[in-house]
Scaffold this motif. Structure first.
Motif: not given
Lengths: 302, 243, 232
Positions: B70, B74, B76, C31, C165, C168-169, C171-172, C210, C214, C218
């Motif tokens: 995790e 989580n 970037p 996003t 999911t 979320i990727v 978003f990052q 972040y 995230s 998740s």
């Protein structure tokens, strides 16, 4: 290029305010008129030319000059309202963004040279500065030769990193060159000992040092990679109508006493965000360049 | 399009003095490959350890493994690279920090570690998933013939699981190659960074990025074909779980 | 020198309005819009790939494969510079069209993520039993009616956890607009950090934000997954 002719034409259009409808508008002027917006590209950390203040608003010497240009454009186009959009640019993105129409005026610390004039146009020179390097006093680096074998940072997309590359090859110095995104990031690499030196225009180096936690820890080299080179505000190439207006506006400003007020505001008084005073008196060549505005990219012309 | 194409620029000398712009892109490609391969090794080692840990019959170890996944999943990648590059060295004792920062290949090593750990969380998920898709009977059979847990993993579960995992691992390796481009933000002159530098020096934006695009596509094709051949060589007849 | 000895929490507190009002707003807007755009375009691409028309499936497949072979950083650079010329070409204008930073990144992320969403939607469409399609045709539905009323709603529903999911990727991934100096959340944090020489604090804070967003997202996806699994 006959600079004086352009200047006269510029002043003429700027101050007699020919009715805009009298001639067919083209290029950037037409776009500005149609959209009611002019887009200015600014820098994150080109202190004191173009950078973010405490409220993260772009300010600086070049930004003030651009504000004058915007006022002239507004008058020229007889607009009641002209919105100014601000787009952040980096050394790496500024030229493509001017060329592709994202940004109309880039107000920062862009060196005007023959190479770049093939891609973009510059208005009259607003500063002159040479390429030097900053290092920590403790690392005891005196000359360009002392950089041999060391890690040196510069900002990507600048004339400075190009000069550093060329000097590195020419003198076989085996310098490990790291490109950074912007000046603040590059200076940070020296501050945190990631690199021993940062090659950049000396005025930008002085302002970064002045803003450092401990300014006395740094020294700017005597050795220069270049002669003093001119900075200009960038605009699109092959757009003579817009260039005439911008040249006219900058020439009028530089010849008036007002430029010294703006100069004093940014170079000889406390400036945001930290209220530092850079205390840089105007150099003779720059004084001359203000008295006789020119957009020449040749250092020998100053 | 209002743009002056000049493909000959690829064969013009670049200002770094090491040959042409094409050579510059090739140097970038070498760094991309070196970074991806080294980061992938880090990801495989740590990802396998954590992935296996999450399937072991010790609750606390599995929890720890979950936390690891995790944590690295989580945040970037770019932020993780900045943490490794700008923040971690400042937290070390001063002399160590200085040593780390003055390493000649600092950006490269940081990228290997940063991208490696980031990818390891994804590898760990694949490894756990791979082990968990094996029929429970295999684990029981191992215990029944008197193997220890370690032996069961070594001789029964892992050899099968890795074969099943090969296709997803291939795509994770391709992701590693793509992710290596993020390292340009810490000064690594990999392929995208070289293309950006070529654009800055030559002003030929689209030649630079198009050339890089083609090189990435070729690299992607080579890896994909290579891994397919590997998959065929190691496949177990009759056990076609990997499709 | 230890960092924590002069750790300045104040700087975070002072810059909170800027970080969230400007930075996080940009990040979340990008996003959200790119996810919606990506799913819509991705669904079209998936349908094109599964269609029985001659050239379309190959075209869609090439698009997906090319996009998925390229690093996002490269695509961000390329599209940021390329977009105005494409606009010029589409509108047949006499000079490049001005495209703002937000619009440009939205288009970039939509086009890029559509390749990934199309794979998700393709799997979703293929998960619908053939019998349903046959039944749809049998009661006289056209292809588009069948897609609209029978296949896509189920495919979308089944794939919802995977779509989230991927969101979320995404978003990052939006943090990568940093390379263009755009003020997203990370850009805002790094601008404050560089201005005040407080990068350590700002990057750690950015990482924490972040992470929390995230992780929470998740965990919600996992719950959703469990509920959908029961419903099926």
């Amino acid at each position: 290029m006959n600079v004086s002719k352009i200047l006269i034409a510029g002043c003429f259009t700027a101050f007699l305010s020919l009715p805009a409808g009298a001639q067919e508008l083209t290029g950037t002027l037409k776009k500005i008129k149609d959209t009611g917006t002019i887009t200015i590209g600014y820098r994150e950390s080109s202190i004191p030319f173009s950078y973010l203040d405490d409220n993260q608003k772009p300010v600086g010497f070049a930004m003030d000059i651009c504000a004058k240009v915007v006022a002239t454009v507004k008058k020229e186009l007889k607009l009641d309202k002209l919105d100014v959009a601000y787009t952040p640019v980096t050394s790496a993105t500024r030229i493509p963004l001017i060329a592709n129409g994202t940004v109309d005026l880039e107000c920062g610390s862009t060196t005007n040279n023959a190479d770049r004039q093939k891609q973009v146009a510059f208005t009259n020179t607003h500063y002159l500065t040479a390429s030097r390097f900053v290092s920590k006093k403790s690392s005891n680096i005196k000359s360009i030769a002392d950089l041999a074998g060391k890690t040196v940072v510069s900002t990507s997309g600048t004339t400075n990193i190009k000069q550093l590359n060329e000097a590195n090859t020419e003198r076989k110095l085996n310098i490990n060159i790291i490109p950074a995104k912007d000046h603040a990031e590059a200076f940070l690499m020296v501050e945190t000992d990631r690199a021993v030196a940062f090659v950049m225009d000396d005025i930008l180096l002085s302002s970064l040092v002045a803003g450092a936690k401990d300014p006395s820890a740094y020294v700017i080299s005597e050795d220069a990679f270049s002669k003093p080179e001119p900075y200009g505000i960038m605009l699109r190439r092959d757009d003579p109508a817009f260039k005439t207006v911008v040249d006219g506006a900058t020439a009028a400003l530089y010849k008036s006493p007002e430029i010294m007020t703006i100069y004093t505001k940014w170079f000889q008084s406390p400036i945001p965000p930290k209220n530092l005073n850079l205390n840089v008196t105007i150099s003779a060549p720059l004084k001359k360049a203000f008295a006789n505005p020119t957009d020449s990219g040749d250092p020998a012309a100053y | 399009m209002d743009y002056h194409w000049n493909w000959a620029i690829l064969w013009a000398p670049s200002p770094d003095g090491n040959g042409t712009y094409f050579d510059m892109l090739m140097d970038g490609l070498k760094w991309t490959i070196a970074t991806s391969v080294c980061a992938w090794l880090v990801a495989l080692v740590f990802g396998s350890l954590v992935g296996v840990a999450r399937t072991l019959p010790f609750k606390w170890l599995a929890r720890l493994g979950d936390a690891y996944v995790e944590l690295f999943r989580n945040i970037p990648l770019l932020v993780q690279l900045f943490l490794w590059f700008f923040v971690i060295p400042e937290m070390l004792p001063h002399d160590w920090g200085t040593f780390v920062k003055q390493l000649r290949y600092g950006p490269f090593l940081t990228a290997v570690v940063g991208i490696g750990f980031y990818m390891s969380s994804r590898v760990a998920m694949q490894v756990s998933a791979g082990i968990n898709t094996l029929p429970r009977g295999q684990r029981m059979a191992g215990t029944a013939i008197g193997l220890t847990t370690a032996q069961t993993y070594r001789y029964i579960l892992l050899p099968m699981a890795y074969r099943i995992m090969l296709p997803p691992l291939t795509s994770e390796f391709l992701n590693t190659i793509k992710n290596s481009s993020v390292a340009l933000t810490i000064g690594l002159m990999e392929l995208t960074g070289s293309a950006r530098a070529m654009q800055e020096f030559s002003f030929q934006v689209f030649e630079a990025f198009t050339a890089a695009t083609v090189i990435y596509l070729l690299l992607n094709a080579v890896v994909t074909i290579g891994m397919r051949m590997l998959e065929r060589r190691v496949s177990v007849p009759g056990f076609n779980a990997g499709k | 020198m230890s960092v924590f000895s002069d750790f300045d929490f104040n700087i975070i507190a002072r810059s909170l309005p800027y970080l969230f009002r400007e930075g996080m707003t940009f990040t979340l807007t990008l996003t959200a819009i790119a996810t919606i755009g990506g799913v819509l375009l991705g669904t079209l691409i998936a349908m094109a790939r599964l269609s029985s028309l001659p050239v379309l499936p190959a075209l869609a497949a090439s698009y997906v494969n090319v996009m998925r072979a390229l690093p996002l950083v490269l695509v961000i650079f390329l599209f940021y510079f390329l977009m105005p010329y494409i606009g010029q070409w589409i509108l047949q204008a006499d000079r490049p069209i001005q495209v703002g930073a937000l619009s440009s990144t939205i288009i970039t992320f939509t086009l890029f993520e559509a390749a990934y969403f199309s794979e998700i939607m393709r799997a979703g469409i293929q998960s619908i039993p053939r019998g349903q399609v046959a039944a749809g045709y049998a009661i006289g539905l056209t292809y588009s009616q069948m897609m609209r009323y029978v296949v896509l709603p189920q495919a979308f529903r089944n794939m919802l956890p995977v779509i989230f999911t991927q969101m979320i990727v995404l978003f990052q991934d939006t943090s990568l607009v940093y390379v263009l100096s755009i003020t997203d959340f990370l850009g805002a944090a790094s601008k404050v950090g560089q201005r005040d020489g407080r990068l350590t604090e700002m990057y750690l804070f950015a990482a924490a934000v972040y992470f929390i967003i995230s992780l929470t997202a998740s965990m919600l996806v996992k719950r959703l997954q469990a509920r959908i699994a029961i419903a099926r």
